[in-house]
Design a protein around this motif. Structure first.
Motif, PDB file in Angstrom:
ATOM      1  N   LYS A 110       0.827  -1.205   0.000  1.00 27.30           N
ATOM      2  CA  LYS A 110       0.000   0.000   0.000  1.00 27.30           C
ATOM      3  C   LYS A 110       0.861   1.254   0.000  1.00 27.30           C
ATOM      4  N   GLN A 111       1.920   1.252   0.828  1.00 28.20           N
ATOM      5  CA  GLN A 111       2.788   2.424   0.902  1.00 28.20           C
ATOM      6  C   GLN A 111       3.572   2.615  -0.402  1.00 28.20           C
ATOM      7  N   THR A 112       3.997   1.512  -0.998  1.00 33.75           N
ATOM      8  CA  THR A 112       4.717   1.592  -2.281  1.00 33.75           C
ATOM      9  C   THR A 112       3.813   2.151  -3.376  1.00 33.75           C
ATOM     10  N   LEU A 113       2.568   1.653  -3.416  1.00 32.42           N
ATOM     11  CA  LEU A 113       1.606   2.153  -4.400  1.00 32.42           C
ATOM     12  C   LEU A 113       1.337   3.643  -4.199  1.00 32.42           C
ATOM     13  N   LYS A 114       1.168   4.034  -2.934  1.00 32.51           N
ATOM     14  CA  LYS A 114       0.924   5.446  -2.620  1.00 32.51           C
ATOM     15  C   LYS A 114       2.115   6.298  -3.026  1.00 32.51           C
ATOM     16  N   TYR A 115       3.330   5.803  -2.733  1.00 28.79           N
ATOM     17  CA  TYR A 115       4.546   6.542  -3.098  1.00 28.79           C
ATOM     18  C   TYR A 115       4.662   6.678  -4.616  1.00 28.79           C
ATOM     19  N   ASN A 116       4.405   5.590  -5.346  1.00 22.86           N
ATOM     20  CA  ASN A 116       4.513   5.632  -6.805  1.00 22.86           C
ATOM     21  C   ASN A 116       3.494   6.596  -7.419  1.00 22.86           C
ATOM     22  N   ARG A 117       2.280   6.580  -6.875  1.00 27.43           N
ATOM     23  CA  ARG A 117       1.250   7.503  -7.376  1.00 27.43           C
ATOM     24  C   ARG A 117       1.624   8.954  -7.109  1.00 27.43           C
ATOM     25  N   THR A 118       2.154   9.202  -5.890  1.00 26.63           N
ATOM     26  CA  THR A 118       2.570  10.562  -5.545  1.00 26.63           C
ATOM     27  C   THR A 118       3.713  11.025  -6.444  1.00 26.63           C
ATOM     28  N   ARG A 119       4.687  10.118  -6.662  1.00 28.27           N
ATOM     29  CA  ARG A 119       5.839  10.446  -7.521  1.00 28.27           C
ATOM     30  C   ARG A 119       5.381  10.696  -8.958  1.00 28.27           C
ATOM     31  N   GLN A 120       4.463   9.842  -9.441  1.00 27.09           N
ATOM     32  CA  GLN A 120       3.956  10.004 -10.798  1.00 27.09           C
ATOM     33  C   GLN A 120       3.195  11.330 -10.956  1.00 27.09           C
ATOM     34  N   ALA A 121       2.407  11.666  -9.941  1.00 32.43           N
ATOM     35  CA  ALA A 121       1.675  12.931  -9.986  1.00 32.43           C
ATOM     36  C   ALA A 121       2.629  14.118 -10.005  1.00 32.43           C
ATOM     37  N   GLN A 122       3.716  14.032  -9.227  1.00 29.74           N
ATOM     38  CA  GLN A 122       4.692  15.126  -9.186  1.00 29.74           C
ATOM     39  C   GLN A 122       5.407  15.267 -10.520  1.00 29.74           C
ATOM     40  N   ILE A 123       5.772  14.122 -11.125  1.00 27.51           N
ATOM     41  CA  ILE A 123       6.436  14.160 -12.432  1.00 27.51           C
ATOM     42  C   ILE A 123       5.511  14.751 -13.495  1.00 27.51           C
ATOM     43  N   THR A 124       4.240  14.298 -13.470  1.00 34.15           N
ATOM     44  CA  THR A 124       3.253  14.822 -14.429  1.00 34.15           C
ATOM     45  C   THR A 124       3.095  16.329 -14.279  1.00 34.15           C
ATOM     46  N   LYS A 125       3.058  16.792 -13.023  1.00 40.28           N
ATOM     47  CA  LYS A 125       2.926  18.231 -12.761  1.00 40.28           C
ATOM     48  C   LYS A 125       4.114  18.992 -13.311  1.00 40.28           C
ATOM     49  N   GLU A 126       5.324  18.455 -13.110  1.00 44.64           N
ATOM     50  CA  GLU A 126       6.527  19.131 -13.604  1.00 44.64           C
ATOM     51  C   GLU A 126       6.550  19.169 -15.130  1.00 44.64           C
ATOM     52  N   LEU A 127       6.113  18.057 -15.766  1.00 52.25           N
ATOM     53  CA  LEU A 127       6.068  18.031 -17.227  1.00 52.25           C
ATOM     54  C   LEU A 127       5.092  19.065 -17.775  1.00 52.25           C
ATOM     55  N   ILE A 128       3.930  19.161 -17.147  1.00 48.89           N
ATOM     56  CA  ILE A 128       2.935  20.151 -17.570  1.00 48.89           C
ATOM     57  C   ILE A 128       3.504  21.566 -17.461  1.00 48.89           C
ATOM     58  N   GLU A 129       4.244  21.842 -16.350  1.00 51.62           N
ATOM     59  CA  GLU A 129       4.837  23.161 -16.165  1.00 51.62           C
ATOM     60  C   GLU A 129       5.879  23.453 -17.241  1.00 51.62           C
ATOM     61  N   ILE A 130       6.683  22.413 -17.579  1.00 53.06           N
ATOM     62  CA  ILE A 130       7.713  22.605 -18.612  1.00 53.06           C
ATOM     63  C   ILE A 130       7.068  22.868 -19.976  1.00 53.06           C
ATOM     64  N   ILE A 131       6.050  22.064 -20.314  1.00 54.02           N
ATOM     65  CA  ILE A 131       5.361  22.234 -21.599  1.00 54.02           C
ATOM     66  C   ILE A 131       4.675  23.589 -21.667  1.00 54.02           C
ATOM     67  N   SER A 132       4.044  23.962 -20.581  1.00 51.48           N
ATOM     68  CA  SER A 132       3.355  25.265 -20.550  1.00 51.48           C
ATOM     69  C   SER A 132       4.369  26.404 -20.710  1.00 51.48           C
ATOM     70  N   GLY A 133       5.532  26.255 -20.077  1.00 51.14           N
ATOM     71  CA  GLY A 133       6.572  27.297 -20.207  1.00 51.14           C
ATOM     72  C   GLY A 133       7.104  27.378 -21.622  1.00 51.14           C
TER      73      GLY A 133
END
Length: 211
Positions: free
Chosen positions: A184-207
């Protein structure tokens, strides 16, 4: 006489034996009888002394014993018989856990003084006359203490097997629960990490688009 384990990490093994002994003690006390405890095993002693410290007349620890032998049961039986001869009690009940399977241990109460023999008239021989050689008193003087030692030894062996079964089940459950928690903790960590990466990619593309 309450027989429990020397160690914990075994689920409800020790507490179930103590609970049965406490229920019997409370019932006897309610009838106006005096109750005394003889503890074998550290865990039962620690639990009982919180409430019945003044009623514990002896305590035996087997923590240093690697392999239980009949000699250990004989030493305990000698103490019990000595207390009986001194008039410390008139009825002794042995509490232990009977081993049924690795996942099933049954808290058991068995009266050992005075001895209770089951099926004395099962063969229709009740009332028959017997001749003993040597004399009956001489035979019983040797057999009755040995009978108590045998019953104590059986209880110790049953307890030992029950303890390891309960401990194995408890550790298996703990390992399974820990594994599920890690997943459960691994899944939660992976989802959080994936969400953070997605957010950073969106910011880079938007920039990049803004430029």
């Amino acid at each position: 006489m309450v027989c429990t384990g020397e160690r914990g990490l075994s689920g409800a093994f020790n507490s179930s034996i103590v609970r049965l002994a406490r229920e019997r003690a409370n019932a006897l006390t309610g009838q106006g009888k005096e109750v005394k405890f003889f503890c074998v095993g550290r865990k039962g002693y620690e639990q009982l002394r919180r409430v019945y410290e003044r009623q514990i007349i002896d305590h035996v620890e087997l923590r240093s014993v690697r392999t239980l032998g009949f000699v250990n049961a004989e030493e305990i039986a000698e103490k019990i018989i000595g207390l009986y001869d001194a008039g410390a009690f008139d009825v002794a009940t042995l509490f232990f856990s009977r081993f049924r399977s690795v996942i099933a241990q049954i808290p058991t109460a068995q009266q050992i003084i005075p001895p209770v023999f089951a099926g004395e008239k099962a063969n229709g021989m009740g009332g028959a006359a017997y001749e003993y050689e040597p004399e009956e008193d001489e035979i019983l003087t040797d057999l009755l203490p040995r009978n108590i030692a045998v019953q104590v030894f059986r209880a110790l062996l049953e307890n030992n097997a029950s303890f390891y079964g309960a401990q194995m089940s408890a550790m298996d459950n703990a390992t399974r629960n820990a594994g599920e928690m890690i997943k459960k903790q691994t899944l939660k960590y992976n989802r959080t990490r994936q969400a953070q990466i997605t957010k950073e990619l969106i910011e880079i593309i938007s920039g990049a688009e803004a430029l």
